[in-house]
Design a protein around this motif. Structure first.
Motif: not given
Lengths: 342, 342, 342, 342
Positions: C184-190, C202-209, C336-341, D27-32
């Motif tokens: 809900a808060g739009g976190a980049n890692v959970i 975790v560090c890879a996600w942080v760096t990509s962000r 499912e939620v991991g798409v937002f990481f 976009v991220q998972e299916y490339g639409y």
């Protein structure tokens, strides 16, 4: 006329409201152009700029943080800093610089203005409310509101378990946030940096509160210190960089209370949530008015001045006034509030 | 020493905080006894009292409303009112009376004090912030906060449907709530009772906002009036008691905007939610300090005085000062804010 | 019919709403009498009671905590505990016992009911939402709301300083609060206790962000653990009682991120504010309905049962079902939620 | 694969969260690729589109409203509507259409899908929570939260003046918002469209509440109607367009209560604030999960389906199921809640 704008130091709810007001009035009423500098003094030092016009300030009024970014870079501590800043301003043809910041940022602005002839206008910013020459700074009301809501919440959990709850709030050198949120939240003890506290007295208040069948809330500013000063000697450890790391005063105090009163105590450190997020209505009002008056200083070529709140009026004072001394809690005010302790 | 306390007029967040501060300090520091009067002046008129001591003020700091009840009863309009009040005070051996209220309540207190020798202390209260002699009154900050949050919410619904949203806020004679919440909420038009508005100008601002692809928010104080004054002639109907009933200015304005601009417009009347519920941290702070200083006036036997906020200080002024004239929005301040219109 | 009520374990917004609903319906519709037991199982163990009737439950719906008090006392670990409870219930002529609590409290209720013939009804309570047999428990929605608001606030401070902000939320054994508030808060890692995390990932996600010019928010449940398990070995220190004290995972992780990515990182530990204060509307709804159905179980003499939420219905299940296994986050949901990481 | 997205009907907190989830996963998972249609069905009717990709959905999760705009345009009532939509989709090479909306919007989607072979996926949206086939819709929890907070505030003002406060909330055909917020807010009377109310009974509850020395709060859904149905005959007036204008049920009821009980009554109509602003954590969670599952329907080429909530799971149902019948409040549930009336 081209006006530069920068935000320095820790972020604070209301920075964007200041920026928006400056740009809205500057463009609409005076036809000025603007240059946004990135990350405080780093911007003019490294010629790091960002576009700043009506479209870029749309919708930022309710948003916390700063669209310009911020940093603690101090050009006085950078080789050739002043010269580089003057050079950037000259290259970009910036005619005036509005600096929004606290003691450090405004200190640089005062020097630049008074000693180096750079036309600066200051806008005071500190979440701790410890800048002189202004009744309040924006961000403070938001921080107090967040801390008060947290204290409200902690009352019910304290009562349910008959525990002491210690809440550590911001305030390294001045206890304004602790004092206001502690009073508003109905805390039973409030400890501020201005007066070293006596742990035994704190425990006496805690015990008296329990005797009345209520659970005590202790609000402590992060910069508060016990009388005997032994806090710093205990509990230190090395962090992973090998630096000495002190546990905060809140955690220390909870342990002391447990040890001395035999009651369970828990600590909550509010931390960064106090300085983030949407500004309160008061802070949006104050920040916006600061911005409107800052751009009027530019129009009046009234440089070396800072806008400030006096009662309900925005006035102008020498920038140096803000940083001359820290605005701390008056002992008489602290005593006035003390009627609610225990 | 026995001190009477009453709250008169419309309710206001912070009343309970005042009462608590008076009682806490009065009992703990000065050893006073207290008598709570019920429902404003009805209390001393009809000898309607309520217990008031430390246990009764426990936990009321964050609660809106007033534990004493309130009413608009005016003893000056009641046969033999002054005599009956003096008699009640004498019977109950009340030595001093703290009256917390607005223009009407304080007007009575001033008369009682100045003309009839009743030892009164005043605490100013008006959610509209329109009392002279004090920078702010408690309750106002809470009301502005609630209105600002509502405006924040209405922005998104306005944008999604590209509609005008008219928000009617409190303020019969003064536009402080409209001005502060409108500015803080980023409204595109703010209309206040102090200056009659030109519907055509409002429509021009509305249209210009749409042209920039944004949906306008119009904040209007309930007491604002159009220049041509024709509002009162339209839309009147009889209510079920047979009284003439006017639709509010908000609803009227939305219809005018629809008719003149061809855009959809909707009205939201915030109403009583603005004056209920828990006070903001600022209002708790201000109300508590008012209470602490009011009981100090009693201790100093400094009667006929009212506590007031000046900058960050609580000062004492003659009660009559508060009611001498209405504190309205200065035209210069309204113009300052006008940079955001359209 | 006399019904006993107790609340055990950690406090949770909504406990008072349950109590109120039980009493309101029990008295008004069924004419029952009530006995409130103090501090969870300590109440029936020590015959510590509190009055419980319509007047005592007035106004408690919006209040956090529990008017009955709570504790972690476990009668199964107390000499002669079961017998003493049965004796108290007999002495007070309590015909049925409603126990509101989590795994431990309900575990005792199940034993009492199934093995000792004590007529118990259970109401599930855990702020962590990790009890089986019910879709949600009250308090969880409030905690998620508070954590989400904190994350919202931290975004702006992270962006202003281009720092990593690590937010440690409740959840020792299950990651529900982290998952819901992080999403809900739009976190980049959970990070949740159910799956050991890889610090490098975790560090890879942080760096990509950061590469996308945004500042990352990392939400971590207090019970989350790194894959290599070395956390527990570092950073331990002795507290003032001489006990080993581990810094929390949030603080540990921030230091690791700083070390490995070279970016500044800060930690906020939300702590007790997540479980205090007024319940959300959803939690008041759920808690009230649990209370109404619990007293109906008593009326139906349907003992050994617990009320539970299934979709929008309140159903009854064996108390033992709630405690049979921990309800943890399904790996598919976490994915499912991991798409937002990142 | 190119996917079109549109949002139709009244705005609702969470719409942006749905859009963001669809685009992020698509976009991220299916490339639409994505095409955003403007203002509901007006978009495909008039080929009005807006860019929709990762950058355009950045930061929209906490924002109310819809970045796509909305309208009540119904292509079934537009000459040649279906053909024009199919033509736009063909021209833009849109392979699938995700429609986020309520009864009307989904009704069109069902027809397009079932009768015209347009590959549609539905996401249910109604702030009133009255769509069948899903336990909850997003936006509802936010609206209930806002209404509950308003009711909380109104209690204190009602008590201070011993007045009746009537709160009119949304709900034309179903009383879900009234029921949930009324229960959560501790209302003394809740009136819903599903059951015509008896004014005399309402007045009896009001009177009984006053007798217990409390001030009553009456929550009434905008679509609630009195038994005798005379409401519509009274109080009608002509608005400035000459249309008959009915005062709302809230205002009507307050006047009836005043007339019949002799007590003062005031009305607050919450209006559009209930549907604006940032979504609650629950609504962000639900909306995001709906978005993630909707794009999975596209990937699975599972058209003519709508995502729905069942307990804690997201399931797929035929779009037509959602609109088959209105989901109204079950009489048994209304009776369950009735224990708190009076």
């Amino acid at each position: 006329m081209r006006v530069g704008v920068l935000t320095g130091g820790g972020d604070c709810p209301g920075l964007n409201a200041v920026i928006r007001a400056i740009v809205r009035k500057g463009v609409q009423e005076y036809g000025y152009d603007f240059t946004g500098f990135r990350d405080g003094w780093r911007g003019p030092l490294e010629n790091a700029t960002v576009r700043l016009d009506i479209p870029t300030v749309r919708g930022i009024l309710p948003r916390g943080g700063t669209i310009l970014g911020s940093s603690r870079t101090n050009p006085l501590k950078v080789a050739d800093g002043i010269r580089r800043i003057k050079q950037t301003l000259a290259e970009l043809e910036v005619d005036a610089l509005i600096t929004i910041g606290g003691e450090d940022t405004l200190g640089v602005a005062a020097r630049l203005s008074d000693e180096h002839g750079v036309p600066c206008v200051g806008v005071p910013k500190t979440i701790d409310n410890d800048l002189s020459a202004t009744d309040y700074t924006f961000g403070f009301d938001t921080a107090v509101g967040i801390a008060t809501e947290a204290i409200d919440r902690l009352h019910t959990t304290a009562e349910s378990h008959m525990r002491v709850l210690v809440v550590e709030v911001m305030g390294r050198h001045a206890g304004w946030i602790a004092l206001h949120s502690g009073l508003a939240g109905g805390a039973n003890v409030i400890l501020i940096p201005e007066q070293r506290f006596d742990v035994e007295q704190v425990c006496a208040w805690v015990t008296s509160r329990f005797r009345a069948s209520y659970a005590p809330i202790v609000v402590v500013a992060e910069g508060a210190m016990p009388k005997d000063g032994d806090m710093v000697l205990k509990d230190q450890s090395l962090d992973s960089f090998g630096h000495v790391r002190l546990s905060g005063v809140g955690e220390w105090l909870a342990k002391e209370i447990e040890k001395r009163t035999g009651k369970e105590a828990r600590t909550t450190v509010l931390g960064h949530v106090q300085r983030g997020g949407t500004p309160s209505a008061f802070d949006r009002w104050l920040a916006t008015r600061f911005g409107l008056h800052a751009i009027d200083c530019v129009r009046d070529r009234d440089f070396g001045r800072m806008v400030a709140l006096r009662g309900t009026d925005i006035v102008r004072v020498p920038i140096a006034d803000a940083t001359a001394r820290l605005k701390t809690v008056d002992p008489a005010l602290y005593e006035e509030v003390g009627v609610f302790f225990g």
